[in-house]
Design a protein around this motif. Structure first.
Motif, PDB file in Angstrom:
ATOM      1  N   ASP A 142       6.678  11.571  37.025  1.00 50.78           N
ATOM      2  CA  ASP A 142       7.854  12.136  36.375  1.00 50.78           C
ATOM      3  C   ASP A 142       7.740  11.942  34.861  1.00 50.78           C
ATOM      4  OD1 ASP A 142      10.269  13.257  35.877  1.00 50.78           O
ATOM      5  OD2 ASP A 142      11.468  11.561  36.587  1.00 50.78           O
ATOM      6  N   ILE A 143       7.418  13.021  34.148  1.00 56.47           N
ATOM      7  CA  ILE A 143       7.226  12.968  32.693  1.00 56.47           C
ATOM      8  C   ILE A 143       8.408  13.653  32.024  1.00 56.47           C
ATOM      9  CG2 ILE A 143       5.763  13.604  30.759  1.00 56.47           C
ATOM     10  CD1 ILE A 143       4.487  11.588  32.601  1.00 56.47           C
ATOM     11  N   GLU A 144       9.195  12.867  31.276  1.00 57.33           N
ATOM     12  CA  GLU A 144      10.340  13.421  30.558  1.00 57.33           C
ATOM     13  C   GLU A 144      10.259  13.214  29.048  1.00 57.33           C
ATOM     14  OE1 GLU A 144      13.859  11.760  32.235  1.00 57.33           O
ATOM     15  OE2 GLU A 144      13.718  12.931  34.091  1.00 57.33           O
ATOM     16  N   THR A 145       9.467  12.245  28.627  1.00 57.62           N
ATOM     17  CA  THR A 145       9.358  11.957  27.197  1.00 57.62           C
ATOM     18  C   THR A 145       7.889  11.761  26.836  1.00 57.62           C
ATOM     19  OG1 THR A 145       9.511   9.551  27.438  1.00 57.62           O
ATOM     20  CG2 THR A 145      11.593  10.780  27.279  1.00 57.62           C
ATOM     21  N   ILE A 146       7.620  11.729  25.525  1.00 55.95           N
ATOM     22  CA  ILE A 146       6.259  11.458  25.067  1.00 55.95           C
ATOM     23  C   ILE A 146       5.836  10.048  25.487  1.00 55.95           C
ATOM     24  CG2 ILE A 146       4.836  11.143  23.005  1.00 55.95           C
ATOM     25  CD1 ILE A 146       6.412  13.355  21.668  1.00 55.95           C
ATOM     26  N   PHE A 147       6.781   9.114  25.464  1.00 56.53           N
ATOM     27  CA  PHE A 147       6.469   7.752  25.905  1.00 56.53           C
ATOM     28  C   PHE A 147       6.007   7.770  27.355  1.00 56.53           C
ATOM     29  CE2 PHE A 147       7.516   3.693  27.818  1.00 56.53           C
ATOM     30  CZ  PHE A 147       7.035   2.774  26.882  1.00 56.53           C
ATOM     31  N   ASP A 148       6.701   8.532  28.217  1.00 50.71           N
ATOM     32  CA  ASP A 148       6.300   8.632  29.617  1.00 50.71           C
ATOM     33  C   ASP A 148       4.887   9.176  29.739  1.00 50.71           C
ATOM     34  OD1 ASP A 148       8.762   7.694  30.403  1.00 50.71           O
ATOM     35  OD2 ASP A 148       9.617   9.689  30.726  1.00 50.71           O
ATOM     36  N   TRP A 149       4.553  10.155  28.906  1.00 50.57           N
ATOM     37  CA  TRP A 149       3.241  10.787  28.974  1.00 50.57           C
ATOM     38  C   TRP A 149       2.123   9.766  28.754  1.00 50.57           C
ATOM     39  CZ3 TRP A 149       1.199  15.409  30.294  1.00 50.57           C
ATOM     40  CH2 TRP A 149      -0.107  15.677  29.884  1.00 50.57           C
ATOM     41  N   SER A 152       3.520   5.958  31.388  1.00 48.45           N
ATOM     42  CA  SER A 152       3.966   5.934  32.780  1.00 48.45           C
ATOM     43  C   SER A 152       2.771   5.761  33.714  1.00 48.45           C
ATOM     44  CB  SER A 152       4.706   7.231  33.132  1.00 48.45           C
ATOM     45  OG  SER A 152       5.935   7.311  32.458  1.00 48.45           O
TER      46      SER A 152
END
Length: 302
Positions: A142-149, A152
């Protein structure tokens, strides 16, 4: 709600596999075995463990001694996906592949996988023309932000169903390949079969985990946890039309006590509603003239 009645995979249907059947030495008549020694029997694709030291001429699967001389400890690595147990895995180097002669087949279920991609190829016969080909990406991070990219953890699906295989080929050959980008690949359940529609799953479906781990306290009050297997249970309500009443009843009556793949929904993100097991109860409420509400309780296999 749909249900897949799996084919029983026989030796003649197993055309090839990248997983070798060499887990342990093959049993040899007259050989002396120590307690704990393990052997395989490729005729039944099972692993056996010696319980009493000694030699014998009776094959392990035919042992009727009291107390027993051999214990059946499970399927061989190659045949693990085809038993009725979810927790037995076929594990091998990536890519891990099976080529099966499946005949009329319009659906496939794969459970307890470890891999990054699944490639499916169906031919109209052994070595024939390709009639279906698909690559399935198992990533569901689940990628919602650049941080997640960037940070995560990679989240991979372990259970999938495929319900769009062309089912009109009497001699169909199906190739399944699981590819891992890191480490070995594995498959716990591999079930090709024929699918039946049981009705439209309603909201309010429920899935439960039954954990068979042991949690005990010792004499000092410390909790001792022994991790064991778990199974899934599901409760579903389906809406069915008047014209499908008899067909659904006959379908489920024929599947009683038969391990099947129950598909609560094929919508992404609802993989826990895929259950390999059997139904424990089935009720039809004839409350309306044009449609009925059916309830189904399913017990998953371990």
């Amino acid at each position: 709600m749909k249900v897949i009645k799996p084919h029983i995979i026989t030796d003649l249907m197993m055309l090839s596999s990248s997983v070798a059947e060499n887990d342990y030495p093959a049993w040899a008549s007259g050989t002396t075995y120590a307690i704990g020694a393990k052997v395989i029997r490729t005729s039944v694709h099972r692993v056996f463990e010696r319980l009493v030291a000694g030699a014998g001429t009776v094959a392990p699967e035919l042992d009727t001694s009291s107390p027993p001389v051999w214990m059946d400890v499970g399927p061989t690595n190659r045949w693990a996906p085809f038993d009725d147990v979810v927790g037995t895995l076929a594990t091998g180097n990536s890519p891990l592949s099976y080529v099966l002669s499946v005949g009329f087949t319009d659906s496939l279920a794969l459970f307890e996988m470890s891999g990054r991609y699944v490639d499916l190829v169906m031919k109209d016969g052994t070595g024939g023309t390709v009639v279906y080909q698909k690559r399935i990406d198992l990533e569901v991070t689940d990628i919602e932000t650049i941080f997640d990219w960037f940070f995560s953890d990679l989240d991979l699906r372990t259970d999938i169903v495929v319900t769009d295989l062309p089912g009109q080929y009497a001699s169909a050959e199906l190739s399944i390949t699981v590819t891992s980008t890191s480490g070995p690949a594995s498959i716990g359940v591999l079930k090709p079969g024929l699918i039946s529609d049981l009705g439209e799953t309603q909201y309010g479906a429920r899935v439960v985990i039954d954990d068979y781990s042991r949690k005990e306290r010792d004499t000092f009050g410390n909790t001792v946890i022994t991790q064991r297997a778990y199974s899934k249970r599901g409760s579903f309500t389906m809406m069915t039309t008047l014209g499908t009443f008899n067909r659904i009843y006959r379908t489920l009556a024929a599947l009683r006590a038969t391990p099947c793949v129950y598909i609560g929904t094929e919508e992404p993100g609802y993989e826990p509603l895929l259950i390999y097991g059997f139904f424990s109860s089935f009720n039809i409420d004839i409350s309306y003239p044009d449609y009925h509400l059916c309830s189904l309780d399913i017990e998953g296999l371990i």
